[in-house]
Write an enzyme that holds these catalytic residues in place. Structure first.
Site, mmCIF file in Angstrom:
data_model
loop_
_atom_site.group_PDB
_atom_site.id
_atom_site.type_symbol
_atom_site.label_atom_id
_atom_site.label_comp_id
_atom_site.label_asym_id
_atom_site.label_seq_id
_atom_site.Cartn_x
_atom_site.Cartn_y
_atom_site.Cartn_z
ATOM 1 N N ARG A 45 0.857 -1.180 0.000
ATOM 2 C CA ARG A 45 0.000 0.000 0.000
ATOM 3 C C ARG A 45 0.893 1.230 0.000
ATOM 4 O O ARG A 45 1.915 1.282 0.693
ATOM 5 C CB ARG A 45 -0.930 0.010 1.217
ATOM 6 C CG ARG A 45 -2.144 -0.913 1.067
ATOM 7 C CD ARG A 45 -3.097 -0.397 -0.001
ATOM 8 N NE ARG A 45 -4.309 -1.197 -0.131
ATOM 9 C CZ ARG A 45 -4.482 -2.152 -1.027
ATOM 10 N NH1 ARG A 45 -3.498 -2.472 -1.846
ATOM 11 N NH2 ARG A 45 -5.637 -2.798 -1.118
ATOM 12 N N GLU B 34 -3.499 8.116 -5.410
ATOM 13 C CA GLU B 34 -3.673 7.441 -6.689
ATOM 14 C C GLU B 34 -4.918 7.957 -7.397
ATOM 15 O O GLU B 34 -5.956 8.148 -6.761
ATOM 16 C CB GLU B 34 -3.788 5.923 -6.469
ATOM 17 C CG GLU B 34 -2.527 5.317 -5.873
ATOM 18 C CD GLU B 34 -2.608 3.807 -5.661
ATOM 19 O OE1 GLU B 34 -3.655 3.205 -6.020
ATOM 20 O OE2 GLU B 34 -1.636 3.225 -5.155
ATOM 21 N N HIS C 187 -0.801 0.705 -10.248
ATOM 22 C CA HIS C 187 -1.454 -0.221 -9.330
ATOM 23 C C HIS C 187 -2.023 -1.423 -10.094
ATOM 24 O O HIS C 187 -3.214 -1.724 -10.049
ATOM 25 C CB HIS C 187 -2.572 0.487 -8.550
ATOM 26 C CG HIS C 187 -2.899 -0.188 -7.247
ATOM 27 N ND1 HIS C 187 -3.343 0.494 -6.141
ATOM 28 C CD2 HIS C 187 -2.840 -1.490 -6.866
ATOM 29 C CE1 HIS C 187 -3.556 -0.347 -5.142
ATOM 30 N NE2 HIS C 187 -3.249 -1.570 -5.567
#
Length: 335
Positions: free
Chosen positions: A247, A276, A295
């Protein structure tokens, strides 16, 4: 035909779906539930979503904040199923207070995420993205010199923060595929990792100091927030490479930027970030020694389908009283 008095009309439980699913999985949900579908938990959906939540016994999707304010709008909610392994966008304490089961998909994506982490190790060490772009730009005009060289991966030391399913799969790739000594930092001793891969458990400072690649597989919690900051980066080898596919906020991003700019560490491979999508003005995007991915840890067609299928099965199990696995707060099952 039996008399009307003998007919039993059973209404399907109502659920809110806030993520697009493959048609066959959507149909599977509709066999069990009355489905109210939304394109995410967006503000423009607020009025219709609020109305659907009044009757919803289950929700399924990914993204968005599920907290006390959200739960106040869903008085009948019994289960939430996230199409992910991470659940840091859920307020678990609030879910517990409302007796709402939280289901996730921890097993489906293990191998795929481990593949992604290993690809970041290779890409940063061998400068794959950087030199590929130089080739496309027409800079390759003869035999390459040291300014094109990378560093070896094989037989280098890998340090893994977290030794859960993904950490174990990564250790397997590193040990058997690349002959890498494996260090790990975790709350408990992992006997399988130590027996199969000769992994050595050590404290964080030792792992940082001895590892050539520091790989983060940790979830985001109060304990892991900014676990890697300025002081920790300074303890890494100057030739060290940081890989984060856990994370984003586990790493203090500003401290990482400064460490990369000042040569404190050699490079970074990142699939997750504090914010993000990564802002277009982030200094990370202009650094040749940074590989930045959007991601994509679990982003293959096969794995994303598997995650969605698992989430559907999880919600069905939660609302039919047949939960056997994948429950974040199983203590509620015992009530």
């Amino acid at each position: 035909m039996p008399p009307l008095a003998q007919l039993e009309f059973v209404m399907k439980p109502s659920i809110v779906l806030y993520k697009s699913l493959p048609a066959d999985l959507r149909e599977r949900l509709e066999q069990h539930f009355t489905v109210h579908a939304f394109n995410g938990l967006q503000p423009e959906n607020r009025d219709e979503l609020r109305q659907a939540l009044q009757q919803a016994e289950g929700i399924i999707g990914s993204g968005g904040k599920i907290d006390e304010a959200f739960l106040q709008q869903a008085p009948k909610l019994r289960a939430a199923s996230t199409v992910s392994v991470g659940y840091d966008n859920f307020d678990v304490e609030a879910l517990n207070a409302h007796n709402v089961l939280l289901m996730h998909t921890p097993t489906v994506l293990t191998e795929t995420v481990a593949d992604t982490i290993m690809s970041l190790v290779l890409a940063t060490a061998r400068r794959v993205v950087e030199v590929a772009e130089r080739v496309k730009a027409g800079e390759w005009r003869g035999s390459i010199g040291p300014d094109w060289f990378g560093v070896d991966v094989h037989h280098k030391t890998i340090g893994i923060l977290g030794m859960g399913r993904i950490g174990l799969a990564l250790a397997q790739r590193a040990h058997f595929g690349f002959g890498m000594p494996v260090l790990y930092n975790a709350r408990r001793t992992h006997e399988e990792a130590e027996q199969r891969f000769n992994a050595r458990r050590c404290d964080l400072d030792t792992l940082l100091a001895e590892s050539d690649f520091v790989c983060i597989t940790l979830p985001l919690t109060e304990q892991t927030f900014h676990m890697i900051g300025r002081d920790q980066l300074a303890k890494m080898k100057k030739s060290g490479i940081l890989i984060n596919a856990g994370r984003g906020p586990v790493v203090d991003e500003q401290a990482l930027i400064e460490a990369l700019q000042n040569g404190v560490i050699h490079a970074a491979g990142l699939d997750v970030f504090e914010k993000e999508p990564l802002p277009a003005n982030s200094p990370l995007l202009s650094m040749p020694n940074v590989v930045a991915l959007p991601h994509i840890g679990s982003a293959t067609h096969e794995t994303r389908y598997g995650m969605a299928a698992c989430a559907v099965d999880n919600l069905i199990a939660a609302l039919t009283g047949t939960v056997k696995e994948n429950c974040v707060n199983p203590q509620l099952l015992r009530k």
